[in-house]
Enzyme design. Structure first.
Site, mmCIF file in Angstrom:
data_model
loop_
_atom_site.group_PDB
_atom_site.id
_atom_site.type_symbol
_atom_site.label_atom_id
_atom_site.label_comp_id
_atom_site.label_asym_id
_atom_site.label_seq_id
_atom_site.Cartn_x
_atom_site.Cartn_y
_atom_site.Cartn_z
ATOM 1 N N ASP A 66 -24.268 -35.024 31.927
ATOM 2 C CA ASP A 66 -24.569 -36.453 32.068
ATOM 3 C C ASP A 66 -24.250 -36.917 33.495
ATOM 4 O OD1 ASP A 66 -21.828 -36.507 31.919
ATOM 5 O OD2 ASP A 66 -21.707 -37.991 30.305
ATOM 6 N N ASP A 105 -25.047 -32.114 27.445
ATOM 7 C CA ASP A 105 -23.899 -33.023 27.373
ATOM 8 C C ASP A 105 -24.187 -34.152 26.388
ATOM 9 O OD1 ASP A 105 -21.413 -33.265 28.474
ATOM 10 O OD2 ASP A 105 -22.107 -33.926 30.444
ATOM 11 N N LYS A 135 -22.124 -30.269 24.669
ATOM 12 C CA LYS A 135 -20.798 -30.407 25.284
ATOM 13 C C LYS A 135 -20.235 -31.780 24.940
ATOM 14 C CE LYS A 135 -19.993 -30.999 29.899
ATOM 15 N NZ LYS A 135 -19.253 -32.291 29.885
ATOM 16 N N GLU A 137 -16.837 -34.383 25.696
ATOM 17 C CA GLU A 137 -15.622 -34.648 26.466
ATOM 18 C C GLU A 137 -14.498 -35.094 25.541
ATOM 19 O OE1 GLU A 137 -16.127 -37.275 29.787
ATOM 20 O OE2 GLU A 137 -17.846 -36.162 30.567
ATOM 21 N N GLU A 203 -11.703 -29.578 34.072
ATOM 22 C CA GLU A 203 -12.121 -30.289 35.292
ATOM 23 C C GLU A 203 -10.942 -31.020 35.925
ATOM 24 O OE1 GLU A 203 -15.674 -32.682 35.061
ATOM 25 O OE2 GLU A 203 -15.318 -33.550 37.046
HETATM 26 O O1 KIV Z 1 -21.795 -33.875 33.596
HETATM 27 C C1 KIV Z 1 -21.563 -32.803 34.180
HETATM 28 O O2 KIV Z 1 -22.329 -32.349 35.022
HETATM 29 C C2 KIV Z 1 -20.342 -32.102 33.826
HETATM 30 C C3 KIV Z 1 -19.979 -30.887 34.625
HETATM 31 C C4 KIV Z 1 -19.607 -31.258 35.987
HETATM 32 C C5 KIV Z 1 -18.930 -30.073 33.974
HETATM 33 O O3 KIV Z 1 -19.665 -32.483 32.931
#
Ligand code: KIV
Length: 286
Positions: A66, A105, A135, A137, A203
């Protein structure tokens, strides 16, 4: 002892898709890479052409991050990105990837409704894009959701430490896990691994903490701003090519020297103005 994958230049690869004939990267395959000490290479991707190029160059995991809210859309955070936009970009990336695994994401606001709500969104993502996983968070607070998704056979890449969707809660894009805060980040990483995440992005955390987490977890850790001892590394594609200049974090390494893309466009501007482009070579005859 880690073994670096030998870097492949584009010119070293066959022009045909045979270069991508290597077995597709899978969840068990990524986990095997950790056990065998082969470093995992990941970048973000947002469209077909770059996905194709990154895949041919040997990237294992294409993350449709994202971060597109910042590097593609020009927002100052990732928060405005919608599920529809993630689906649009992920479908394009999947069309470009032959070997690499593609992960989408989940945008801000989709992970707060608990397991069933997130599952509904993840089902849309997997059905409409053809990608291989999502993914999310968050650490301890996302563990139950990750467990639920994995029980429904949705592979989840977790993300702890400096999670950009928490930018306002953190008061900026700030390194996490320093001093006593290290145990909170460790607990987050352990929680997502126990919940069934197939790998975890670390991260913006101190390198020694990332090393400890990597040693403790059986699943691969993929670092960004987390030092060199993770099982893999991810960079935002625009950062590694030096084409996003608004925010350049300390952990970024640009692999195109001296603003190469900027100067290439500058030469095009000069050639058009001076009449040196197009030449006969680039023109059609009658
Ligand atoms: O949104 C993204 O690109 C990310 C990566 C940097 C891990 O979460």
């Amino acid at each position: 002892m880690k073994r670096a994958i030998v870097p492949q230049s584009m010119s070293a690869l066959p022009a045909s898709p045979a270069g991508a004939a290597a077995a597709p990267v899978t969840v068990p395959g990524l986990q095997r890479m950790k056990r065998e000490g082969v470093r995992i290479v990941s970048t973000t991707a947002y469209d077909f052409s770059f996905a194709r190029l990154l895949d041919k160059a040997g990237v294992d995991l294409l993350l449709v991050g994202d971060s597109l809210g910042m590097v593609i859309q020009g927002h100052s955070t990732t928060l405005p990105v919608t599920l529809e936009q993630m689906i649009y970009h992920t479908a394009a990336v999947v069309r470009g990837a032959r070997r690499a695994m593609v992960v989408c994401d989940m945008p801000f606001g989709f992970c707060h409704g608990g397991g069933v709500a997130v599952m509904d969104a993840a089902v849309r993502v997997l059905k409409e894009t053809g990608c291989h996983g999502v993914k999310l968070e968050g650490g301890v607070r996302m563990a139950e959701t990750i467990r639920f998704l994995w029980e429904q056979q949705v592979p989840v890449l977790a993300h702890v430490g400096l999670t950009p969707q928490s930018v306002h809660a953190f008061g900026g894009f700030k390194v996490q896990g320093r001093g006593e805060d290290a145990e909170r980040v460790m607990a987050d990483a352990v929680a997502v691994a126990e919940a069934g995440a197939f790998a975890v992005v670390l991260e913006g955390i101190p390198a020694p903490l990332a090393r400890r987490i990597t040693e403790r977890l059986e699943i691969p850790t993929i670092g960004i701003g987390a030092g060199g001892q993770c099982d893999g590394q991810v960079l935002v594609m625009h950062d590694l090519l030096g084409i996003y200049e608004e925010v350049v974090p300390r952990f970024v390494k640009c692999y195109l020297p001296d603003r190469t893309v900027f100067h290439a466009v500058g030469r095009f501007v000069d050639d058009v103005r001076s009449g040196q482009f197009p030449t006969e070579e680039h023109s059609f005859t009658e």
